[in-house]
Write a protein that holds these residues in place. Sequence first.
Motif, mmCIF file in Angstrom:
data_model
loop_
_atom_site.group_PDB
_atom_site.id
_atom_site.type_symbol
_atom_site.label_atom_id
_atom_site.label_comp_id
_atom_site.label_asym_id
_atom_site.label_seq_id
_atom_site.Cartn_x
_atom_site.Cartn_y
_atom_site.Cartn_z
ATOM 1 N N GLN A 148 0.869 -1.175 0.000
ATOM 2 C CA GLN A 148 0.000 0.000 0.000
ATOM 3 C C GLN A 148 0.903 1.221 0.000
ATOM 4 O OE1 GLN A 148 -3.845 0.036 2.074
ATOM 5 N NE2 GLN A 148 -3.178 -1.803 3.142
ATOM 6 N N THR A 149 0.427 2.312 -0.573
ATOM 7 C CA THR A 149 1.232 3.519 -0.686
ATOM 8 C C THR A 149 0.634 4.660 0.132
ATOM 9 O OG1 THR A 149 0.034 4.270 -2.664
ATOM 10 C CG2 THR A 149 1.958 2.870 -3.010
ATOM 11 N N GLU A 150 1.522 5.538 0.569
ATOM 12 C CA GLU A 150 1.126 6.776 1.257
ATOM 13 C C GLU A 150 0.155 6.531 2.416
ATOM 14 O OE1 GLU A 150 2.441 9.801 0.775
ATOM 15 O OE2 GLU A 150 3.799 8.883 -0.661
ATOM 16 N N ILE A 151 0.500 5.596 3.286
ATOM 17 C CA ILE A 151 -0.315 5.347 4.476
ATOM 18 C C ILE A 151 0.100 6.334 5.564
ATOM 19 C CG2 ILE A 151 -0.901 3.675 6.274
ATOM 20 C CD1 ILE A 151 -2.060 3.042 3.522
ATOM 21 N N GLY A 152 -0.874 7.063 6.110
ATOM 22 C CA GLY A 152 -0.590 8.102 7.084
ATOM 23 C C GLY A 152 -0.486 7.581 8.512
ATOM 24 N N HIS A 153 0.440 8.152 9.267
ATOM 25 C CA HIS A 153 0.620 7.839 10.685
ATOM 26 C C HIS A 153 0.514 9.161 11.449
ATOM 27 C CE1 HIS A 153 2.634 4.671 8.361
ATOM 28 N NE2 HIS A 153 2.273 3.861 9.340
ATOM 29 N N LYS A 154 -0.652 9.418 12.032
ATOM 30 C CA LYS A 154 -0.938 10.712 12.648
ATOM 31 C C LYS A 154 -0.260 10.847 14.003
ATOM 32 C CE LYS A 154 -5.412 11.350 10.341
ATOM 33 N NZ LYS A 154 -6.870 11.566 10.537
ATOM 34 N N TYR A 185 1.136 16.519 12.988
ATOM 35 C CA TYR A 185 1.872 16.094 11.793
ATOM 36 C C TYR A 185 1.484 14.657 11.451
ATOM 37 C CZ TYR A 185 5.722 15.793 8.447
ATOM 38 O OH TYR A 185 6.462 15.678 7.293
ATOM 39 N N THR A 186 1.392 14.373 10.175
ATOM 40 C CA THR A 186 1.125 13.008 9.723
ATOM 41 C C THR A 186 2.317 12.523 8.921
ATOM 42 O OG1 THR A 186 -1.267 13.382 9.623
ATOM 43 C CG2 THR A 186 -0.399 11.506 8.391
ATOM 44 N N GLN A 187 2.936 11.451 9.379
ATOM 45 C CA GLN A 187 4.069 10.860 8.669
ATOM 46 C C GLN A 187 3.540 9.819 7.688
ATOM 47 O OE1 GLN A 187 7.511 11.459 8.738
ATOM 48 N NE2 GLN A 187 7.378 10.074 6.988
ATOM 49 N N TYR A 188 3.694 10.114 6.400
ATOM 50 C CA TYR A 188 3.222 9.189 5.370
ATOM 51 C C TYR A 188 4.362 8.266 4.946
ATOM 52 C CZ TYR A 188 -1.023 11.954 4.849
ATOM 53 O OH TYR A 188 -2.214 12.589 5.082
ATOM 54 N N ALA A 189 4.113 6.972 4.975
ATOM 55 C CA ALA A 189 5.103 6.002 4.506
ATOM 56 C C ALA A 189 4.993 5.882 2.993
ATOM 57 C CB ALA A 189 4.859 4.644 5.158
ATOM 58 N N ASP A 190 6.127 5.937 2.306
ATOM 59 C CA ASP A 190 6.101 5.771 0.854
ATOM 60 C C ASP A 190 5.471 4.433 0.492
ATOM 61 O OD1 ASP A 190 7.303 8.207 0.291
ATOM 62 O OD2 ASP A 190 9.332 7.388 0.342
ATOM 63 N N LEU A 191 5.844 3.397 1.225
ATOM 64 C CA LEU A 191 5.318 2.052 0.985
ATOM 65 C C LEU A 191 5.127 1.339 2.311
ATOM 66 C CD1 LEU A 191 7.662 0.877 -1.925
ATOM 67 C CD2 LEU A 191 5.192 1.150 -2.119
ATOM 68 N N THR A 192 4.086 0.547 2.404
ATOM 69 C CA THR A 192 3.955 -0.385 3.522
ATOM 70 C C THR A 192 3.833 -1.774 2.905
ATOM 71 O OG1 THR A 192 1.531 -0.246 3.607
ATOM 72 C CG2 THR A 192 2.776 1.309 4.955
ATOM 73 N N MET A 193 4.555 -2.730 3.501
ATOM 74 C CA MET A 193 4.557 -4.098 2.983
ATOM 75 C C MET A 193 4.085 -5.048 4.063
ATOM 76 S SD MET A 193 7.609 -6.386 1.234
ATOM 77 C CE MET A 193 8.792 -6.097 2.527
ATOM 78 N N ARG A 194 3.166 -5.921 3.696
ATOM 79 C CA ARG A 194 2.717 -6.998 4.574
ATOM 80 C C ARG A 194 2.882 -8.294 3.788
ATOM 81 N NH1 ARG A 194 -1.362 -4.632 8.426
ATOM 82 N NH2 ARG A 194 -1.602 -2.449 7.868
ATOM 83 N N ALA A 195 3.926 -9.029 4.132
ATOM 84 C CA ALA A 195 4.222 -10.261 3.408
ATOM 85 C C ALA A 195 4.624 -11.359 4.375
ATOM 86 C CB ALA A 195 5.336 -10.016 2.388
ATOM 87 N N PRO A 196 3.658 -11.878 5.163
ATOM 88 C CA PRO A 196 3.981 -12.927 6.126
ATOM 89 C C PRO A 196 4.585 -14.169 5.479
ATOM 90 C CG PRO A 196 1.607 -12.428 6.122
ATOM 91 C CD PRO A 196 2.269 -11.482 5.188
#
Length: 313
Positions: free
Chosen positions: A173-179, A184-195
């Motif tokens: 997923q792209t641009e996931i916000g962390h408030k 301020y909201t820190q947006y991650a360029d990419l989030t990966m979930r690959a168990p």
Amino acid sequence: MGPSITPSTATSPASRVSAGQPRRSRSRDAFDNPSRSLKQTWKPTHTRKKEVLKALGIFQRATAEHLWCMLRPGDSHDRLTRDTLNALEGDGKVRVETRLESNHQLWVLTEQGHKEAKQLLPGNVRVSALRKPKYDTHGNPVVDDGFDEHAAAITMTAAVLTGAGFGTPLSWQTEIGHKLPYGYTQYADLTMRAPDADVPAMLLEVDRVNEPVDDLVAKVRRYSDWFELLAPKADAVKEKAARRQGAAVHDFPLWSRIYSATGREGCVPVAFVFTGKTTAQRASRMRRLEQAARRYFAGAAYPGAQFTAVDYH
């Protein structure tokens, strides 16, 4: 990553050549349009069409090379991927938004394709916003050149990692916000979930060696601040008591309600991907970031002991 991760210079294995790239030994037309006598059949399948729609639903914009590396790394080149895009264009589900300087076409979903991608993607995957075509005052289409090198690097990073076996396109997923509480909201360029690849969750930041190191350190600081946030209704008194007793505190932080357990102590890993410039410049950037951000991840020196350690509780 190699010297450049942009679509114009992405490096493929020797046995895999982009069909969109000319070879000196033969004309571009000859390479892009294999002879009809070749045994391989260039026929887009329903499965491939669904793959492309879902990928564009997640990443919004991509070249055929991005999609080839991500979806079908086993193909010898991107011809089938381009044929699939052309077929979807004929169905009215994708369109070319612009042509990059590298001469690669940049593809996006149409409104019809966007609706279908929503239906194909699982409910827990965020669908990117629809890119609507732009027109001038006379009703003529306007070429959109808003796709920058950073966006290309993000998409290609996901494509390279997926092609290397780290998850699937649905892992991203792209641009996931962390408030954060200070507005301020820190947006991650990419989030990966690959168990399946032993990566339950990972946050990635892509840097083309053009951001000040201080800005990268600030990202590490903001992620550290976010990992310290307590979940709603979490008992702060019990959390402090657990820390003092050396007990597990994973049930208290906000991040543990959002990201799956990593299978080890500590927070969700944050990875920086460096691309662009030279090998020496990237190595220098890594060392400078590690040194400048060390206080956010290094172990604490224990009084009277000859070691440092991190107490993940």
